[in-house]
Design a protein around this motif. Structure first.
Motif, PDB file in Angstrom:
ATOM      1  N   GLN A 121      10.805   7.882  -7.033  1.00  0.00           N
ATOM      2  CA  GLN A 121      10.791   6.420  -7.130  1.00  0.00           C
ATOM      3  C   GLN A 121      12.117   5.830  -6.666  1.00  0.00           C
ATOM      4  O   GLN A 121      12.148   4.795  -5.990  1.00  0.00           O
ATOM      5  CB  GLN A 121      10.476   5.971  -8.559  1.00  0.00           C
ATOM      6  CG  GLN A 121      10.209   4.493  -8.685  1.00  0.00           C
ATOM      7  CD  GLN A 121       9.031   4.024  -7.841  1.00  0.00           C
ATOM      8  OE1 GLN A 121       7.947   4.592  -7.901  1.00  0.00           O
ATOM      9  NE2 GLN A 121       9.243   2.996  -7.030  1.00  0.00           N
ATOM     10  N   ALA A 122      13.233   6.484  -6.991  1.00  0.00           N
ATOM     11  CA  ALA A 122      14.543   6.016  -6.524  1.00  0.00           C
ATOM     12  C   ALA A 122      14.617   6.065  -5.002  1.00  0.00           C
ATOM     13  O   ALA A 122      15.174   5.157  -4.370  1.00  0.00           O
ATOM     14  CB  ALA A 122      15.659   6.854  -7.147  1.00  0.00           C
ATOM     15  N   GLN A 123      14.046   7.102  -4.407  1.00  0.00           N
ATOM     16  CA  GLN A 123      14.015   7.189  -2.951  1.00  0.00           C
ATOM     17  C   GLN A 123      13.160   6.065  -2.364  1.00  0.00           C
ATOM     18  O   GLN A 123      13.532   5.441  -1.367  1.00  0.00           O
ATOM     19  CB  GLN A 123      13.490   8.549  -2.493  1.00  0.00           C
ATOM     20  CG  GLN A 123      14.454   9.679  -2.750  1.00  0.00           C
ATOM     21  CD  GLN A 123      13.958  10.983  -2.159  1.00  0.00           C
ATOM     22  OE1 GLN A 123      13.262  11.006  -1.150  1.00  0.00           O
ATOM     23  NE2 GLN A 123      14.345  12.081  -2.782  1.00  0.00           N
ATOM     24  N   CYS A 124      12.036   5.803  -3.003  1.00  0.00           N
ATOM     25  CA  CYS A 124      11.152   4.722  -2.558  1.00  0.00           C
ATOM     26  C   CYS A 124      11.894   3.389  -2.595  1.00  0.00           C
ATOM     27  O   CYS A 124      11.837   2.608  -1.643  1.00  0.00           O
ATOM     28  CB  CYS A 124       9.911   4.681  -3.449  1.00  0.00           C
ATOM     29  SG  CYS A 124       8.774   3.332  -3.098  1.00  0.00           S
ATOM     30  N   LEU A 172       0.832  -1.205   0.000  1.00  0.00           N
ATOM     31  CA  LEU A 172       0.000   0.000   0.000  1.00  0.00           C
ATOM     32  C   LEU A 172       0.868   1.256   0.000  1.00  0.00           C
ATOM     33  O   LEU A 172       0.625   2.186  -0.772  1.00  0.00           O
ATOM     34  CB  LEU A 172      -0.934   0.002   1.215  1.00  0.00           C
ATOM     35  CG  LEU A 172      -1.777   1.254   1.413  1.00  0.00           C
ATOM     36  CD1 LEU A 172      -2.660   1.531   0.204  1.00  0.00           C
ATOM     37  CD2 LEU A 172      -2.604   1.133   2.694  1.00  0.00           C
ATOM     38  N   GLU A 173       1.889   1.299   0.851  1.00  0.00           N
ATOM     39  CA  GLU A 173       2.774   2.461   0.883  1.00  0.00           C
ATOM     40  C   GLU A 173       3.483   2.651  -0.454  1.00  0.00           C
ATOM     41  O   GLU A 173       3.603   3.772  -0.956  1.00  0.00           O
ATOM     42  CB  GLU A 173       3.801   2.305   2.018  1.00  0.00           C
ATOM     43  CG  GLU A 173       3.167   2.418   3.387  1.00  0.00           C
ATOM     44  CD  GLU A 173       4.045   1.920   4.511  1.00  0.00           C
ATOM     45  OE1 GLU A 173       3.821   2.368   5.649  1.00  0.00           O
ATOM     46  OE2 GLU A 173       4.950   1.080   4.277  1.00  0.00           O
ATOM     47  N   ARG A 174       3.904   1.558  -1.061  1.00  0.00           N
ATOM     48  CA  ARG A 174       4.552   1.645  -2.386  1.00  0.00           C
ATOM     49  C   ARG A 174       3.581   2.169  -3.443  1.00  0.00           C
ATOM     50  O   ARG A 174       3.948   2.972  -4.296  1.00  0.00           O
ATOM     51  CB  ARG A 174       5.114   0.292  -2.809  1.00  0.00           C
ATOM     52  CG  ARG A 174       6.350  -0.103  -2.028  1.00  0.00           C
ATOM     53  CD  ARG A 174       6.990  -1.379  -2.569  1.00  0.00           C
ATOM     54  NE  ARG A 174       8.152  -1.706  -1.797  1.00  0.00           N
ATOM     55  CZ  ARG A 174       9.339  -1.139  -1.928  1.00  0.00           C
ATOM     56  NH1 ARG A 174       9.517  -0.204  -2.827  1.00  0.00           N
ATOM     57  NH2 ARG A 174      10.355  -1.499  -1.165  1.00  0.00           N
ATOM     58  N   SER A 175       2.321   1.742  -3.366  1.00  0.00           N
ATOM     59  CA  SER A 175       1.306   2.231  -4.320  1.00  0.00           C
ATOM     60  C   SER A 175       1.080   3.729  -4.161  1.00  0.00           C
ATOM     61  O   SER A 175       0.928   4.450  -5.151  1.00  0.00           O
ATOM     62  CB  SER A 175      -0.021   1.493  -4.120  1.00  0.00           C
ATOM     63  OG  SER A 175       0.100   0.153  -4.492  1.00  0.00           O
ATOM     64  N   VAL A 176       1.053   4.187  -2.917  1.00  0.00           N
ATOM     65  CA  VAL A 176       0.868   5.618  -2.653  1.00  0.00           C
ATOM     66  C   VAL A 176       2.045   6.403  -3.238  1.00  0.00           C
ATOM     67  O   VAL A 176       1.852   7.416  -3.928  1.00  0.00           O
ATOM     68  CB  VAL A 176       0.715   5.877  -1.140  1.00  0.00           C
ATOM     69  CG1 VAL A 176       0.862   7.351  -0.812  1.00  0.00           C
ATOM     70  CG2 VAL A 176      -0.621   5.341  -0.651  1.00  0.00           C
ATOM     71  N   LEU A 177       3.255   5.944  -2.979  1.00  0.00           N
ATOM     72  CA  LEU A 177       4.438   6.651  -3.481  1.00  0.00           C
ATOM     73  C   LEU A 177       4.517   6.591  -5.005  1.00  0.00           C
ATOM     74  O   LEU A 177       4.907   7.558  -5.652  1.00  0.00           O
ATOM     75  CB  LEU A 177       5.702   6.080  -2.838  1.00  0.00           C
ATOM     76  CG  LEU A 177       5.816   6.353  -1.335  1.00  0.00           C
ATOM     77  CD1 LEU A 177       6.992   5.594  -0.742  1.00  0.00           C
ATOM     78  CD2 LEU A 177       5.925   7.843  -1.051  1.00  0.00           C
ATOM     79  N   ARG A 178       4.095   5.471  -5.601  1.00  0.00           N
ATOM     80  CA  ARG A 178       4.073   5.356  -7.058  1.00  0.00           C
ATOM     81  C   ARG A 178       3.070   6.336  -7.664  1.00  0.00           C
ATOM     82  O   ARG A 178       3.347   7.006  -8.656  1.00  0.00           O
ATOM     83  CB  ARG A 178       3.758   3.916  -7.455  1.00  0.00           C
ATOM     84  CG  ARG A 178       3.966   3.602  -8.914  1.00  0.00           C
ATOM     85  CD  ARG A 178       3.865   2.119  -9.274  1.00  0.00           C
ATOM     86  NE  ARG A 178       3.033   1.288  -8.427  1.00  0.00           N
ATOM     87  CZ  ARG A 178       3.486   0.459  -7.475  1.00  0.00           C
ATOM     88  NH1 ARG A 178       4.764   0.362  -7.232  1.00  0.00           N
ATOM     89  NH2 ARG A 178       2.652  -0.274  -6.770  1.00  0.00           N
ATOM     90  N   ALA A 179       1.893   6.458  -7.049  1.00  0.00           N
ATOM     91  CA  ALA A 179       0.874   7.405  -7.536  1.00  0.00           C
ATOM     92  C   ALA A 179       1.400   8.830  -7.458  1.00  0.00           C
ATOM     93  O   ALA A 179       1.199   9.634  -8.376  1.00  0.00           O
ATOM     94  CB  ALA A 179      -0.408   7.258  -6.723  1.00  0.00           C
TER      95      ALA A 179
END
Length: 124
Positions: free
Chosen positions: A36-39, A16-23
């Protein structure tokens, strides 16, 4: 309902956190590649659950570039829906010096669902 802190063994970005950061990265256009690199390089320092959401604190390695000030100023909330919630959930991504610092999530109505898989990011 979850309350308290996650144990060390669970301290990784959730889907979920990855989806939020991707959005959020998609909204930022070319600068989104920096986010995205930070993620991809983020280390979860802690995650605390309140019952109506959570706060995840992050640490980004020094060798990963920060976002420019003008890009960081464009970061706004990300919303999501979940079938167990009567209204949207909101995710606030906070930066310090252009680097991911935390993700704060909360719902407007009800308690935070046990199953994060039901969230649809950007569908609130």
């Amino acid at each position: 309902m979850k309350l308290g802190n996650d144990p060390q063994s669970l301290l990784a970005l959730t889907p979920l956190e990855r989806s939020v950061l991707r959005a959020l990265a998609q909204r930022l256009g070319e600068a989104g590649t920096l986010l995205q690199a930070q993620c991809d390089g983020a280390r979860v320092v802690s995650r605390t659950h309140s019952g109506v959401g959570f706060v995840t604190k992050l640490e980004i390695p020094d060798d990963i570039a920060g976002l420019p000030v003008e890009t960081a100023a464009r970061i706004g909330p990300v919303h999501a829906s979940h079938p167990e919630l009567g209204g949207p959930a909101e995710f606030l991504v906070q930066l310090k010096a252009g680097r991911l610092a935390s993700i704060e999530a909360y719902c407007y109505e009800g308690m935070w669902p046990e199953d994060d898989a039901g969230f649809r990011v950007g569908a609130a």
